[in-house]
Design an enzyme around this catalytic site. Structure first.
Site, PDB file in Angstrom:
ATOM      1  N   TRP A   1      29.865  36.198  41.234  1.00  0.00           N
ATOM      2  CA  TRP A   1      30.711  35.039  41.552  1.00  0.00           C
ATOM      3  C   TRP A   1      32.071  35.462  42.108  1.00  0.00           C
ATOM      4  O   TRP A   1      32.651  36.441  41.647  1.00  0.00           O
ATOM      5  CB  TRP A   1      30.936  34.241  40.266  1.00  0.00           C
ATOM      6  CG  TRP A   1      32.070  33.271  40.314  1.00  0.00           C
ATOM      7  CD1 TRP A   1      33.382  33.521  39.984  1.00  0.00           C
ATOM      8  CD2 TRP A   1      32.029  31.904  40.729  1.00  0.00           C
ATOM      9  NE1 TRP A   1      34.139  32.381  40.157  1.00  0.00           N
ATOM     10  CE2 TRP A   1      33.338  31.384  40.608  1.00  0.00           C
ATOM     11  CE3 TRP A   1      31.002  31.070  41.181  1.00  0.00           C
ATOM     12  CZ2 TRP A   1      33.647  30.057  40.930  1.00  0.00           C
ATOM     13  CZ3 TRP A   1      31.319  29.753  41.487  1.00  0.00           C
ATOM     14  CH2 TRP A   1      32.623  29.261  41.363  1.00  0.00           C
TER      15      TRP A   1
ATOM     16  N   ASN B   1      36.011  33.695  43.125  1.00  0.00           N
ATOM     17  CA  ASN B   1      36.947  32.616  43.466  1.00  0.00           C
ATOM     18  C   ASN B   1      38.197  33.208  44.097  1.00  0.00           C
ATOM     19  O   ASN B   1      38.030  33.968  45.064  1.00  0.00           O
ATOM     20  CB  ASN B   1      37.174  31.609  42.326  1.00  0.00           C
ATOM     21  CG  ASN B   1      37.646  32.132  41.009  1.00  0.00           C
ATOM     22  OD1 ASN B   1      36.870  32.719  40.267  1.00  0.00           O
ATOM     23  ND2 ASN B   1      38.889  31.911  40.666  1.00  0.00           N
ATOM     24  N   ASP B   2      39.384  32.895  43.663  1.00  0.00           N
ATOM     25  CA  ASP B   2      40.620  33.161  44.420  1.00  0.00           C
ATOM     26  C   ASP B   2      40.724  34.539  45.081  1.00  0.00           C
ATOM     27  O   ASP B   2      40.435  35.553  44.442  1.00  0.00           O
ATOM     28  CB  ASP B   2      41.844  33.103  43.491  1.00  0.00           C
ATOM     29  CG  ASP B   2      41.846  31.943  42.547  1.00  0.00           C
ATOM     30  OD1 ASP B   2      40.963  31.097  42.610  1.00  0.00           O
ATOM     31  OD2 ASP B   2      42.758  31.900  41.709  1.00  0.00           O
TER      32      ASP B   2
ATOM     33  N   GLN C   1      38.925  37.152  42.537  1.00  0.00           N
ATOM     34  CA  GLN C   1      38.441  36.820  41.197  1.00  0.00           C
ATOM     35  C   GLN C   1      36.929  36.966  41.210  1.00  0.00           C
ATOM     36  O   GLN C   1      36.238  36.312  42.003  1.00  0.00           O
ATOM     37  CB  GLN C   1      38.866  35.391  40.838  1.00  0.00           C
ATOM     38  CG  GLN C   1      40.341  35.255  40.564  1.00  0.00           C
ATOM     39  CD  GLN C   1      40.711  35.946  39.270  1.00  0.00           C
ATOM     40  OE1 GLN C   1      40.514  35.402  38.191  1.00  0.00           O
ATOM     41  NE2 GLN C   1      41.251  37.149  39.360  1.00  0.00           N
TER      42      GLN C   1
ATOM     43  N   SER D   1      44.257  35.939  38.460  1.00  0.00           N
ATOM     44  CA  SER D   1      44.814  36.161  39.796  1.00  0.00           C
ATOM     45  C   SER D   1      46.179  36.835  39.781  1.00  0.00           C
ATOM     46  O   SER D   1      46.921  36.761  38.801  1.00  0.00           O
ATOM     47  CB  SER D   1      44.924  34.824  40.526  1.00  0.00           C
ATOM     48  OG  SER D   1      43.636  34.409  40.898  1.00  0.00           O
TER      49      SER D   1
ATOM     50  N   ASP E   1      49.117  33.846  37.581  1.00  0.00           N
ATOM     51  CA  ASP E   1      49.014  34.017  39.033  1.00  0.00           C
ATOM     52  C   ASP E   1      50.324  34.478  39.664  1.00  0.00           C
ATOM     53  O   ASP E   1      50.878  33.828  40.564  1.00  0.00           O
ATOM     54  CB  ASP E   1      48.520  32.718  39.710  1.00  0.00           C
ATOM     55  CG  ASP E   1      47.298  32.128  39.015  1.00  0.00           C
ATOM     56  OD1 ASP E   1      46.536  32.901  38.400  1.00  0.00           O
ATOM     57  OD2 ASP E   1      47.107  30.895  39.070  1.00  0.00           O
TER      58      ASP E   1
ATOM     59  N   GLU F   1      48.861  26.105  39.898  1.00  0.00           N
ATOM     60  CA  GLU F   1      48.264  27.440  39.926  1.00  0.00           C
ATOM     61  C   GLU F   1      48.664  28.170  41.205  1.00  0.00           C
ATOM     62  O   GLU F   1      49.020  27.563  42.210  1.00  0.00           O
ATOM     63  CB  GLU F   1      46.738  27.325  39.863  1.00  0.00           C
ATOM     64  CG  GLU F   1      46.240  26.650  38.586  1.00  0.00           C
ATOM     65  CD  GLU F   1      44.719  26.698  38.454  1.00  0.00           C
ATOM     66  OE1 GLU F   1      44.247  27.201  37.436  1.00  0.00           O
ATOM     67  OE2 GLU F   1      44.013  26.231  39.382  1.00  0.00           O
TER      68      GLU F   1
ATOM     69  N   TRP G   1      36.330  23.723  42.341  1.00  0.00           N
ATOM     70  CA  TRP G   1      35.640  23.820  41.045  1.00  0.00           C
ATOM     71  C   TRP G   1      34.514  22.809  40.889  1.00  0.00           C
ATOM     72  O   TRP G   1      33.600  23.015  40.126  1.00  0.00           O
ATOM     73  CB  TRP G   1      36.664  23.716  39.909  1.00  0.00           C
ATOM     74  CG  TRP G   1      37.575  24.899  39.962  1.00  0.00           C
ATOM     75  CD1 TRP G   1      38.874  24.904  40.391  1.00  0.00           C
ATOM     76  CD2 TRP G   1      37.252  26.246  39.656  1.00  0.00           C
ATOM     77  NE1 TRP G   1      39.374  26.181  40.359  1.00  0.00           N
ATOM     78  CE2 TRP G   1      38.410  27.031  39.908  1.00  0.00           C
ATOM     79  CE3 TRP G   1      36.113  26.890  39.192  1.00  0.00           C
ATOM     80  CZ2 TRP G   1      38.451  28.407  39.717  1.00  0.00           C
ATOM     81  CZ3 TRP G   1      36.146  28.263  38.983  1.00  0.00           C
ATOM     82  CH2 TRP G   1      37.303  28.995  39.247  1.00  0.00           C
TER      83      TRP G   1
HETATM   84  C1  FRU Z   1      42.671  29.254  40.356  1.00  0.00           C
HETATM   85  C2  FRU Z   1      42.540  29.946  39.003  1.00  0.00           C
HETATM   86  C3  FRU Z   1      43.796  30.721  38.684  1.00  0.00           C
HETATM   87  C4  FRU Z   1      43.288  31.760  37.738  1.00  0.00           C
HETATM   88  C5  FRU Z   1      41.913  32.055  38.281  1.00  0.00           C
HETATM   89  C6  FRU Z   1      40.893  32.363  37.231  1.00  0.00           C
HETATM   90  O1  FRU Z   1      41.462  28.984  40.969  1.00  0.00           O
HETATM   91  O2  FRU Z   1      42.258  28.991  38.002  1.00  0.00           O
HETATM   92  O3  FRU Z   1      44.840  29.944  38.155  1.00  0.00           O
HETATM   93  O4  FRU Z   1      44.099  32.898  37.731  1.00  0.00           O
HETATM   94  O5  FRU Z   1      41.508  30.918  39.003  1.00  0.00           O
HETATM   95  O6  FRU Z   1      39.707  32.818  37.788  1.00  0.00           O
END
Ligand code: FRU
Length: 477
Positions: free
Chosen positions: A34, A36-37, A53, A97, A150, A204, A287
């Site tokens: 997976w 993400n950021d 991430q 992050s 972050d 965030e 999300w």
């Molecule tokens: C944003 C977030 C950040 C956090 C990360 C966790 O998408 O929620 O605030 O650091 O993803 O994976």
């Protein structure tokens, strides 16, 4: 006992995973697991580094690591070993992050360590001499906060600064500012910005940088209510424009606006390229999104790198990274104006998978007030797929998608565009993404798309009148 990470690797190599054509060619996506950021964007020793991430154990969010890839040109990416994995008391529940700086020739990361079942968030540092192997140096900003994450750091006027996403006592989003002489000892410098009650309960992934003499604050609020066509996604990436100097307050001149108007764009980060351009990469996800690619063992991808500039009016202009043009192989150029008859749909090309489609319209030549560029089988209405729909009645451009086979119900996102003069669209498709750049920097809309092979025909349709396409070019990338 078999640890979960080994178990997942065993499973994914033991069963045949579906081949969907959704894996991108010129965007970064995890090879498995997976994403993400985007995190820690930086140019270091001849390479652009991008971290993200990452959950290596499964194609869904879980114990956060930092995935890592590098590129000499932002076009071809080499995947590298995991840069950060939870290992210390401070980050045992996740390496969230953060950002990267060059500290005495050393690639230095500042990131959020999560512990106590996710309820304690602190800022931690790790360094690397070669840009591949990282050594953790531990916590640099402590505390007991559960929403404090972050960090985005930069050097300015003889000092290090970092902005951190946070929350007020009465649960509004906030950006906290710290400074440091050495990157290790940090002093609070107060609150840089705070949400009014309509702007969310938590901010965030803040980012703070100067552009064309102004200061831009990017935040990703959680909890903004949708308002008409705006703020349609669960969470948003947006920005304020103002002025700021070290030691002073951030004086906001233009209020919060969305940075991307598609279904899937979040938690972007910017960095300065060696030639001074301000580049931005975001997560092409949200999300609430479905991520049906997870049946193939991976989930999530990052956006194209984008170039940011600020217009005289204080609007962020977003253009695709210019280097992308070097990937172009011409597939089609229509030399003269192409006329689409009222009610007509013209199929232009099949098998649009990893391509760029550029269209220019001189709108006074078109009588249609509603036309669309579709990626479908024969008809978006009937077969589903994706379409960019230009609606001159309400002066908006819509990005709409519909993939019932993957539980993605029909929905659109849109942006207001002046549709009285010329319109140009520069559309990038890469397996399962569509990024639509409108009027050379004026707006961008990014969404994940999930076409099966037969839903990859590119069509133009016109309603209530004809459409003249004054320029049409298609490249494979
Ligand atoms: C944003 C977030 C950040 C956090 C990360 C966790 O998408 O929620 O605030 O650091 O993803 O994976």
């Amino acid at each position: 006992m078999l640890r979960p990470v080994l178990y997942a690797v065993f499973i994914s190599s033991a069963i045949a995973l579906p081949e969907t054509g959704w894996y991108p060619k010129y965007h970064i996506a995890p090879q498995h697991g997976w994403m993400n950021d985007p995190n820690g964007l930086i140019y270091f020793q001849g390479f652009y580094h991008v971290f993200w991430q990452y959950n290596p154990a499964a194609p869904q969010w879980g114990l956060m690591h930092w995935g890592h890839a590098r590129s000499p040109d932002l076009l071809t990416w080499e995947h590298l070993p995991i840069a950060l994995a939870p290992s210390l008391p401070g980050d045992i529940d996740g390496a969230f992050s953060g950002s990267a700086v060059l500290l005495n020739e050393t690639l230095t990361l500042i990131y959020t360590g999560v512990s106590e079942n996710g309820t304690r968030q602190v800022q931690m540092v790790a360094t690397s001499q070669d840009g591949v192997a990282f050594e953790k140096l531990g916590v640099v900003i402590g505390g007991n906060e559960s929403n404090f994450r972050d960090p985005k750091a930069w050097w300015q006027d003889g000092s290090w600064y970092v902005v951190i996403g946070a929350q007020t006592a009465d649960e509004r989003g906030q950006v906290s500012l710290y400074s440091s002489p050495d990157f290790f000892n940090w002093t609070p410098q107060g609150v840089l910005a705070q949400a009014d009650p309509s702007l969310g309960y938590m901010w965030e992934c803040p980012d703070f940088f100067s552009l064309e003499g102004k200061q831009v604050l990017v935040v990703n609020p959680q909890g903004i209510q949708s308002k008409g066509e705006d703020f349609q996604n669960l969470f948003q990436t947006g920005y304020f424009v103002g002025s700021w100097a070290p030691g002073g307050n951030f004086a906001v001149e233009r209020g919060f606006r969305e940075l991307d108007h598609g279904h899937d764009f979040y938690a972007s980060q910017t960095f300065e390229a060696p030639d001074g351009r301000r580049l931005e990469i975001g997560w092409l996800g949200m999300w609430e999104s479905q991520f049906p690619e997870n049946a193939s063992g991976w989930a999530g991808m990052l956006s194209l790198p984008r170039e940011l500039t600020l217009s005289d009016q204080g609007d962020l202009e977003v253009r695709p990274l210019r280097e992308i043009q070097s990937l172009r192989t011409e597939r089609l150029e229509v030399p003269q104006t192409l006329h689409i008859a009222p009610g007509g749909g013209v199929a232009i090309l099949q098998n649009i998978s990893h391509s760029e489609v550029a269209l220019d319209f001189k709108l006074h030549n078109s009588s249609s007030n509603s036309f669309a560029i579709q990626l479908t089988k024969e008809s978006f209405e009937r077969d589903g797929g994706a379409q960019v729909h230009v609606d001159r009645n309400c002066s908006r451009v819509f990005l709409e998608r519909h993939y019932p086979a993957y539980n993605i119900t029909r929905s659109s996102r849109s942006v207001a565009v002046n549709l009285t003069g010329n319109l140009s669209l520069d559309i990038f498709i890469d397996g399962s993404s569509m990024e639509v750049f409108v009027n050379d920097g004026q707006a961008v809309m990014s969404s994940r798309i999930y076409p099966d092979a037969e839903l990859r025909t590119f069509l133009i349709t016109a309603q209530n009148g004809s459409v003249a396409v004054d320029r049409l070019k298609v490249w494979d990338l």
